[in-house]
Design a protein around this motif. Structure first.
Motif, short mmCIF file in Angstrom:
data_model
loop_
_atom_site.label_atom_id
_atom_site.label_comp_id
_atom_site.label_asym_id
_atom_site.label_seq_id
_atom_site.Cartn_x
_atom_site.Cartn_y
_atom_site.Cartn_z
N ASN A 87 0.82 -1.22 0.00
CA ASN A 87 0.00 0.00 0.00
C ASN A 87 0.85 1.27 0.00
OD1 ASN A 87 -2.43 -1.37 -0.07
ND2 ASN A 87 -2.67 -1.37 2.15
N LYS A 88 1.82 1.33 -0.89
CA LYS A 88 2.71 2.49 -1.07
C LYS A 88 3.56 2.82 0.16
CE LYS A 88 -0.17 4.62 -4.57
NZ LYS A 88 -0.82 5.83 -5.04
N THR A 89 3.73 1.83 1.06
CA THR A 89 4.54 2.02 2.26
C THR A 89 5.57 0.90 2.34
OG1 THR A 89 2.67 3.02 3.43
CG2 THR A 89 4.47 2.18 4.78
N LEU A 90 6.80 1.27 2.67
CA LEU A 90 7.86 0.29 2.89
C LEU A 90 7.95 0.00 4.38
CD1 LEU A 90 10.24 -1.37 1.74
CD2 LEU A 90 11.69 0.60 2.24
N PHE A 91 7.72 -1.25 4.74
CA PHE A 91 7.83 -1.70 6.12
C PHE A 91 9.21 -2.35 6.28
CE2 PHE A 91 3.36 -1.58 5.19
CZ PHE A 91 2.81 -1.02 6.34
N VAL A 92 9.96 -1.88 7.27
CA VAL A 92 11.30 -2.41 7.54
C VAL A 92 11.26 -3.04 8.93
CG1 VAL A 92 13.75 -1.90 7.69
CG2 VAL A 92 12.29 -0.55 6.15
N ASN A 93 11.33 -4.37 8.97
CA ASN A 93 11.31 -5.09 10.24
C ASN A 93 12.74 -5.48 10.61
OD1 ASN A 93 8.40 -5.12 10.32
ND2 ASN A 93 8.50 -6.65 8.71
N LEU A 94 13.15 -5.04 11.78
CA LEU A 94 14.52 -5.27 12.24
C LEU A 94 14.52 -6.22 13.42
CD1 LEU A 94 15.77 -1.56 12.28
CD2 LEU A 94 15.91 -3.21 10.40
N SER A 95 15.51 -7.11 13.46
CA SER A 95 15.68 -7.98 14.63
C SER A 95 17.16 -8.27 14.82
CB SER A 95 14.90 -9.29 14.45
OG SER A 95 15.36 -10.00 13.33
N GLY A 96 17.53 -8.58 16.06
CA GLY A 96 18.92 -8.89 16.37
C GLY A 96 19.66 -7.70 16.95
N GLU A 97 20.98 -7.71 16.73
CA GLU A 97 21.85 -6.68 17.27
C GLU A 97 22.29 -5.71 16.17
OE1 GLU A 97 25.15 -8.51 19.24
OE2 GLU A 97 23.85 -9.72 20.52
N TYR A 98 22.25 -4.42 16.48
CA TYR A 98 22.62 -3.40 15.51
C TYR A 98 23.71 -2.51 16.09
CZ TYR A 98 19.12 -4.71 12.21
OH TYR A 98 18.40 -5.42 11.29
N ASN A 99 24.95 -2.77 15.63
CA ASN A 99 26.07 -1.90 15.97
C ASN A 99 26.22 -0.89 14.83
OD1 ASN A 99 27.32 -3.30 13.87
ND2 ASN A 99 28.42 -4.67 15.26
N SER A 100 27.24 -0.07 14.88
CA SER A 100 27.44 0.97 13.85
C SER A 100 27.55 0.37 12.45
CB SER A 100 28.69 1.79 14.15
OG SER A 100 28.53 2.50 15.34
N LYS A 101 28.29 -0.73 12.34
CA LYS A 101 28.48 -1.37 11.03
C LYS A 101 27.14 -1.88 10.47
CE LYS A 101 30.93 -5.14 8.76
NZ LYS A 101 31.80 -6.29 8.96
N ASN A 102 26.35 -2.52 11.30
CA ASN A 102 25.05 -3.04 10.85
C ASN A 102 24.09 -1.92 10.48
OD1 ASN A 102 26.02 -5.60 11.36
ND2 ASN A 102 24.97 -5.82 13.31
N ILE A 103 24.16 -0.82 11.22
CA ILE A 103 23.30 0.33 10.90
C ILE A 103 23.73 0.96 9.58
CG2 ILE A 103 22.65 2.65 11.66
CD1 ILE A 103 22.65 1.48 14.55
N ASN A 104 25.02 1.04 9.32
CA ASN A 104 25.49 1.55 8.03
C ASN A 104 25.03 0.65 6.88
OD1 ASN A 104 26.72 3.94 8.83
ND2 ASN A 104 28.65 2.93 9.29
N ASN A 105 25.06 -0.67 7.09
CA ASN A 105 24.56 -1.59 6.07
C ASN A 105 23.06 -1.41 5.85
OD1 ASN A 105 27.06 -2.77 5.57
ND2 ASN A 105 26.76 -4.37 7.09
N LEU A 106 22.31 -1.24 6.93
CA LEU A 106 20.88 -0.98 6.83
C LEU A 106 20.62 0.31 6.05
CD1 LEU A 106 17.88 -1.33 7.60
CD2 LEU A 106 18.42 -0.14 9.76
N LYS A 107 21.37 1.34 6.36
CA LYS A 107 21.23 2.63 5.69
C LYS A 107 21.48 2.49 4.19
CE LYS A 107 23.49 7.15 5.67
NZ LYS A 107 24.48 7.98 6.37
N ARG A 108 22.53 1.76 3.83
CA ARG A 108 22.85 1.56 2.41
C ARG A 108 21.71 0.83 1.70
NH1 ARG A 108 24.68 -2.82 0.40
NH2 ARG A 108 25.48 -3.61 2.37
N LYS A 109 21.20 -0.24 2.31
CA LYS A 109 20.10 -1.00 1.71
C LYS A 109 18.84 -0.14 1.59
CE LYS A 109 21.58 -5.45 3.59
NZ LYS A 109 21.23 -6.51 4.56
N LEU A 110 18.51 0.58 2.65
CA LEU A 110 17.32 1.42 2.66
C LEU A 110 17.41 2.51 1.60
CD1 LEU A 110 14.63 2.06 4.07
CD2 LEU A 110 15.93 3.47 5.68
N TYR A 111 18.54 3.18 1.51
CA TYR A 111 18.71 4.25 0.52
C TYR A 111 18.66 3.69 -0.90
CZ TYR A 111 20.03 7.71 4.07
OH TYR A 111 20.03 8.59 5.12
N ASN A 112 19.21 2.51 -1.13
CA ASN A 112 19.13 1.91 -2.46
C ASN A 112 17.68 1.65 -2.86
OD1 ASN A 112 21.87 1.90 -3.02
ND2 ASN A 112 22.19 -0.16 -2.20
#
Length: 79
Positions: free
Chosen positions: A10-35
């Motif tokens: 419905n024109k919305t992107l749902f991003v479900n996160l689980s586990g541990e998020y350190n700086s490196k994982n957050i940067n990877n998430l940011k890259r994927k999300l921006y792409n």
């Protein structure tokens, strides 16, 4: 270990996160999300962080600030 699930509905992107998020994982998430945002032009995003066991909150909120500056779309964080 971190895990992301991206669901577009419905024109919305749902991003479900689980586990541990350190700086490196957050940067990877940011890259994927921006792409995804750049490729599909999505403006409405909901990030569900209820299943995160550990998070670098400073890096996460820096990512949200960067998103606001770069895209300015409608982003909701469910806690």
């Amino acid at each position: 270990m971190s895990k992301e699930e991206f669901v577009y509905h419905n024109k919305t992107l749902f991003v479900n996160l689980s586990g541990e998020y350190n700086s490196k994982n957050i940067n990877n998430l940011k890259r994927k999300l921006y792409n995804i945002i750049d490729q599909y032009g999505i403006n409405d995003i909901i990030i569900d962080q209820r299943h995160i066991t550990q998070m670098n909150k400073a890096a996460f909120y820096d990512m949200l600030d960067d998103y606001d500056i770069k895209y300015g779309g409608n982003l909701i964080v469910e806690e």
